[in-house]
Write a protein that holds these residues in place. Structure first.
Motif, PDB file in Angstrom:
ATOM      1  N   MET A   1      27.052  42.916  47.948  1.00  0.00           N
ATOM      2  CA  MET A   1      27.608  43.823  46.944  1.00  0.00           C
ATOM      3  C   MET A   1      29.116  44.017  47.113  1.00  0.00           C
ATOM      4  O   MET A   1      29.699  44.885  46.493  1.00  0.00           O
ATOM      5  N   ARG A   2      29.743  43.193  48.000  1.00  0.00           N
ATOM      6  CA  ARG A   2      31.204  43.186  48.058  1.00  0.00           C
ATOM      7  C   ARG A   2      31.704  42.213  47.000  1.00  0.00           C
ATOM      8  O   ARG A   2      31.015  41.247  46.654  1.00  0.00           O
ATOM      9  N   LEU A   3      32.926  42.423  46.562  1.00  0.00           N
ATOM     10  CA  LEU A   3      33.481  41.505  45.578  1.00  0.00           C
ATOM     11  C   LEU A   3      33.754  40.156  46.228  1.00  0.00           C
ATOM     12  O   LEU A   3      34.182  40.090  47.380  1.00  0.00           O
ATOM     13  N   PRO A   4      33.523  39.078  45.478  1.00  0.00           N
ATOM     14  CA  PRO A   4      33.934  37.771  45.978  1.00  0.00           C
ATOM     15  C   PRO A   4      35.459  37.686  45.938  1.00  0.00           C
ATOM     16  O   PRO A   4      36.099  38.461  45.237  1.00  0.00           O
ATOM     17  N   PRO A   5      36.061  36.740  46.692  1.00  0.00           N
ATOM     18  CA  PRO A   5      37.521  36.636  46.667  1.00  0.00           C
ATOM     19  C   PRO A   5      38.045  36.129  45.325  1.00  0.00           C
ATOM     20  O   PRO A   5      37.338  35.392  44.621  1.00  0.00           O
ATOM     21  N   PHE A   6      39.251  36.536  44.987  1.00  0.00           N
ATOM     22  CA  PHE A   6      39.886  36.080  43.741  1.00  0.00           C
ATOM     23  C   PHE A   6      41.389  36.272  43.902  1.00  0.00           C
ATOM     24  O   PHE A   6      41.841  37.016  44.766  1.00  0.00           O
ATOM     25  N   ARG A   7      42.164  35.580  43.059  1.00  0.00           N
ATOM     26  CA  ARG A   7      43.608  35.828  43.001  1.00  0.00           C
ATOM     27  C   ARG A   7      43.858  36.959  42.028  1.00  0.00           C
ATOM     28  O   ARG A   7      43.251  37.016  40.959  1.00  0.00           O
ATOM     29  N   TYR A   8      44.741  37.862  42.398  1.00  0.00           N
ATOM     30  CA  TYR A   8      44.970  39.058  41.593  1.00  0.00           C
ATOM     31  C   TYR A   8      46.358  39.000  40.954  1.00  0.00           C
ATOM     32  O   TYR A   8      47.345  38.766  41.638  1.00  0.00           O
ATOM     33  N   PHE A   9      46.391  39.180  39.644  1.00  0.00           N
ATOM     34  CA  PHE A   9      47.661  39.234  38.923  1.00  0.00           C
ATOM     35  C   PHE A   9      47.755  40.581  38.208  1.00  0.00           C
ATOM     36  O   PHE A   9      46.779  41.007  37.586  1.00  0.00           O
ATOM     37  N   ALA A  10      48.923  41.209  38.305  1.00  0.00           N
ATOM     38  CA  ALA A  10      49.157  42.460  37.569  1.00  0.00           C
ATOM     39  C   ALA A  10      50.446  42.310  36.778  1.00  0.00           C
ATOM     40  O   ALA A  10      51.475  42.898  37.110  1.00  0.00           O
ATOM     41  N   PRO A  11      50.423  41.494  35.709  1.00  0.00           N
ATOM     42  CA  PRO A  11      51.635  41.245  34.938  1.00  0.00           C
ATOM     43  C   PRO A  11      52.158  42.526  34.306  1.00  0.00           C
ATOM     44  O   PRO A  11      51.385  43.423  33.962  1.00  0.00           O
ATOM     45  N   ALA A  12      53.500  42.573  34.145  1.00  0.00           N
ATOM     46  CA  ALA A  12      54.127  43.773  33.590  1.00  0.00           C
ATOM     47  C   ALA A  12      54.258  43.701  32.078  1.00  0.00           C
ATOM     48  O   ALA A  12      54.451  44.720  31.429  1.00  0.00           O
ATOM     49  N   THR A  13      54.161  42.484  31.523  1.00  0.00           N
ATOM     50  CA  THR A  13      54.332  42.351  30.074  1.00  0.00           C
ATOM     51  C   THR A  13      53.204  41.497  29.492  1.00  0.00           C
ATOM     52  O   THR A  13      52.556  40.724  30.201  1.00  0.00           O
ATOM     53  N   LEU A  14      53.016  41.656  28.179  1.00  0.00           N
ATOM     54  CA  LEU A  14      51.980  40.904  27.484  1.00  0.00           C
ATOM     55  C   LEU A  14      52.216  39.386  27.553  1.00  0.00           C
ATOM     56  O   LEU A  14      51.273  38.633  27.834  1.00  0.00           O
ATOM     57  N   PRO A  15      53.468  38.904  27.323  1.00  0.00           N
ATOM     58  CA  PRO A  15      53.686  37.458  27.439  1.00  0.00           C
ATOM     59  C   PRO A  15      53.312  36.918  28.831  1.00  0.00           C
ATOM     60  O   PRO A  15      52.739  35.827  28.934  1.00  0.00           O
ATOM     61  N   GLU A  16      53.633  37.677  29.879  1.00  0.00           N
ATOM     62  CA  GLU A  16      53.258  37.222  31.223  1.00  0.00           C
ATOM     63  C   GLU A  16      51.730  37.174  31.363  1.00  0.00           C
ATOM     64  O   GLU A  16      51.181  36.255  31.973  1.00  0.00           O
ATOM     65  N   ALA A  17      51.069  38.166  30.820  1.00  0.00           N
ATOM     66  CA  ALA A  17      49.607  38.231  30.951  1.00  0.00           C
ATOM     67  C   ALA A  17      48.945  37.034  30.270  1.00  0.00           C
ATOM     68  O   ALA A  17      48.063  36.377  30.855  1.00  0.00           O
TER      69      ALA A  17
ATOM     70  N   LEU B   1      33.049  44.550  34.489  1.00  0.00           N
ATOM     71  CA  LEU B   1      33.453  43.333  35.206  1.00  0.00           C
ATOM     72  C   LEU B   1      33.125  43.398  36.706  1.00  0.00           C
ATOM     73  O   LEU B   1      32.522  42.466  37.261  1.00  0.00           O
ATOM     74  N   LEU B   2      33.509  44.495  37.359  1.00  0.00           N
ATOM     75  CA  LEU B   2      33.394  44.522  38.821  1.00  0.00           C
ATOM     76  C   LEU B   2      31.938  44.573  39.302  1.00  0.00           C
ATOM     77  O   LEU B   2      31.586  43.837  40.231  1.00  0.00           O
ATOM     78  N   PRO B   3      31.062  45.390  38.692  1.00  0.00           N
ATOM     79  CA  PRO B   3      29.655  45.298  39.106  1.00  0.00           C
ATOM     80  C   PRO B   3      29.075  43.895  38.882  1.00  0.00           C
ATOM     81  O   PRO B   3      28.311  43.391  39.708  1.00  0.00           O
ATOM     82  N   ASN B   4      29.451  43.265  37.772  1.00  0.00           N
ATOM     83  CA  ASN B   4      28.940  41.918  37.502  1.00  0.00           C
ATOM     84  C   ASN B   4      29.473  40.916  38.523  1.00  0.00           C
ATOM     85  O   ASN B   4      28.760  39.972  38.907  1.00  0.00           O
ATOM     86  N   MET B   5      30.705  41.116  38.971  1.00  0.00           N
ATOM     87  CA  MET B   5      31.235  40.239  40.027  1.00  0.00           C
ATOM     88  C   MET B   5      30.499  40.482  41.340  1.00  0.00           C
ATOM     89  O   MET B   5      30.212  39.549  42.092  1.00  0.00           O
TER      90      MET B   5
END
Lengths: 327, 159
Positions: free
Chosen positions: A2-18, A38-42
């Motif tokens: 029930m821990r999250l699997p590993p993933f790369r995390y992005f927190a873009p500041a703008t919509l174009p970056e996202a 999302l997180l429970p499903n992960m």
């Protein structure tokens, strides 16, 4: 598990970056908005994305505004709590405020977003289980397996659209703004949902749902009724969204009835709704309309409650919704 | 070894910084990195409310928030309720009404009740039940919990 699997995390500041990150990763990336689906499903390994793109920093995804022609534009990142309490939504689109207020718990409504609820993964008794539970059964069509346990002869996944806002947005004639790198498109809500439990959205992984556009209510009234076992928490086992316009002389000039949680996508009961047009909305007519609308509900044994009961309740809930609007 | 992210946040009024992996939930960070074990782990799927914390003034499930998402946020946990040796009125009333049995849900209920009273200092019983709808007690002591919250609200209002 029930821990999250590993993933790369992005927190873009703008919509174009996202949308650039979404374009770079394609199907390997998923959008993190509120994270309450999302997180429970992960954790249950229903989703194992390589990358998560948080859209919480994006100013474009905040707020509700009115346009000059009286439409209302809701940014997809607004929380369900904000949506349920917003004066413009409560006064003009009460069904949407009601649906948002009926979703899950205070904790989830404070975190979960409108965009997340619209894109909510389809649900099924054989899918929304832990990894070990699904593995013990040999998995299913929707994830990791090759059989549908609800209907073993089915070539198609029958998981249920379980969003409360989706049927309401379809009934209100909403359109969705989808943005991808270099372009964007508007999709009517009715065309956004697909009759397939696996590929249930008309949306590419590279696309981000940024806005929900609601046309002016034009004198309509709307409501949403939800069937579930508990008075809070639960996903809908049936949702009924209804919109009516009744003129001062009592004649109905616009009607829309949409059933949620009755299939892979919201089911539009136009045959039933059309029976109301040009007519006085009497209790006798409502009864006939409800019988017609309920023909669309073909519940399977894939969620809570016996399916015969759910079928009967479809008629009852349509009748109650229309009665409420006709008062 | 995954890259750890540096996060700065405010926890119970004090500036806090920590390192965490993106996959670590705020609940894991609170308990395993920062040693704030008052917040409990229940279902890990947002169903039970045992992990409730107040995030920027709103009750949230810390198991469904990533530690990295706490950047710049204001977090309140059950550890922030009591002032030195003096219990928060909610804690005092939970004791007086015996509003707990096994206690695992209690921190979540206290925090959810605090978030409720912060916004609505004088709730009706219905509003208390609505505000606490995201917290499960499997010893089934809801009635005493609701009475304790109403009593605490009265005390805090000076009634």
């Amino acid at each position: 598990m029930m821990r999250l699997p590993p993933f790369r995390y992005f927190a873009p500041a703008t919509l174009p970056e996202a949308v650039k990150v979404l374009a770079d990763y394609g199907p390997a990336a998923m959008v993190l908005a509120g994270g309450t689906d999302l997180l429970p499903n992960m954790k249950r390994r229903q989703f194992t994305p390589q990358a998560l793109v948080s859209v919480q920093q994006l100013k474009e995804l905040r707020g509700i505004r009115e346009t000059e022609n009286g439409s209302v534009i809701i940014s997809a990142g607004i929380t369900l709590h904000e949506l349920a309490a917003h004066p413009l939504i409560v006064s003009r689109y009460p069904a949407l405020a009601q649906a948002a207020a009926l979703i899950s718990t205070p904790q989830i409504r404070n975190t979960g977003t409108l965009g997340g609820n619209v894109c909510l993964d389809t649900r099924c008794n054989y899918y929304n289980q832990s990894y070990s539970w699904r593995k013990a059964l040999g998995f299913c069509l929707k994830k990791d397996g090759d059989i549908c346990w609800v209907a073993p002869g089915s070539a198609k996944c029958l998981a249920i659209s379980s969003s409360d806002t989706a049927p309401v947005l379809v009934s209100l004639g909403a359109t969705f703004l989808l943005v991808r790198q270099g372009s964007e498109r508007l999709v009517p809500a009715v065309d956004f949902f697909r009759d397939d439990g696996i590929n249930y959205l008309n949306k590419d992984p590279e696309e981000l749902l940024t806005e929900v556009h609601l046309p002016p209510p034009q004198g309509t009234r709307s409501t949403y009724l939800k069937l579930r076992r508990r008075g809070s928490f639960d996903f809908p086992v049936l949702g009924v969204a209804a919109v009516l316009r009744i003129e001062p002389d009592g004649v109905c000039t616009a009607a829309k009835i949409v059933l949620g949680a009755a299939a892979c996508k919201p089911r539009v009961a136009d045959n039933a709704a059309d029976m109301l047009i040009g007519q006085k909305v009497t209790q006798a007519l409502i009864t006939l309309v409800a019988q017609e609308a309920a023909k669309l509900a073909k519940p399977l044994d894939n969620t809570d409650f016996a399916y015969g009961y759910r079928k009967r309740m479809a008629e009852v809930f349509v009748r109650q919704a229309l009665t409420k609007l006709a008062e | 070894m995954a890259n750890k992210v540096h996060v700065e946040t405010t926890l119970n009024g004090e500036a806090v910084e920590f390192l965490c992996e993106p996959r670590q939930s705020l609940l894991e960070v609170l308990r395993d990195v920062l040693g704030f074990t008052g917040t409990k782990e229940g279902c890990l799927t947002g169903d039970c409310g045992a992990c409730s914390v107040i995030l920027d003034g709103r009750i949230s499930c810390s198991c469904l928030v990533l530690g990295v998402e706490a950047q710049g946020k204001n977090i309140q946990t059950v550890e922030g309720l009591a002032q030195a040796d003096k219990l928060h009125p909610l804690q005092q009333k939970f004791l007086e009404h015996a509003a707990l049995q096994c206690g695992i849900c209690t921190p979540g209920f206290l925090v959810a009740a605090k978030a409720l009273l912060d916004r609505n200092p004088n709730p009706t019983e219905h509003e208390v039940r609505y505000g606490l709808a995201g917290n499960l007690c499997r010893c089934t002591g809801y009635d005493k919990i609701v009475r304790a919250v109403l009593d605490a609200a009265a005390v805090m209002q000076g009634r």
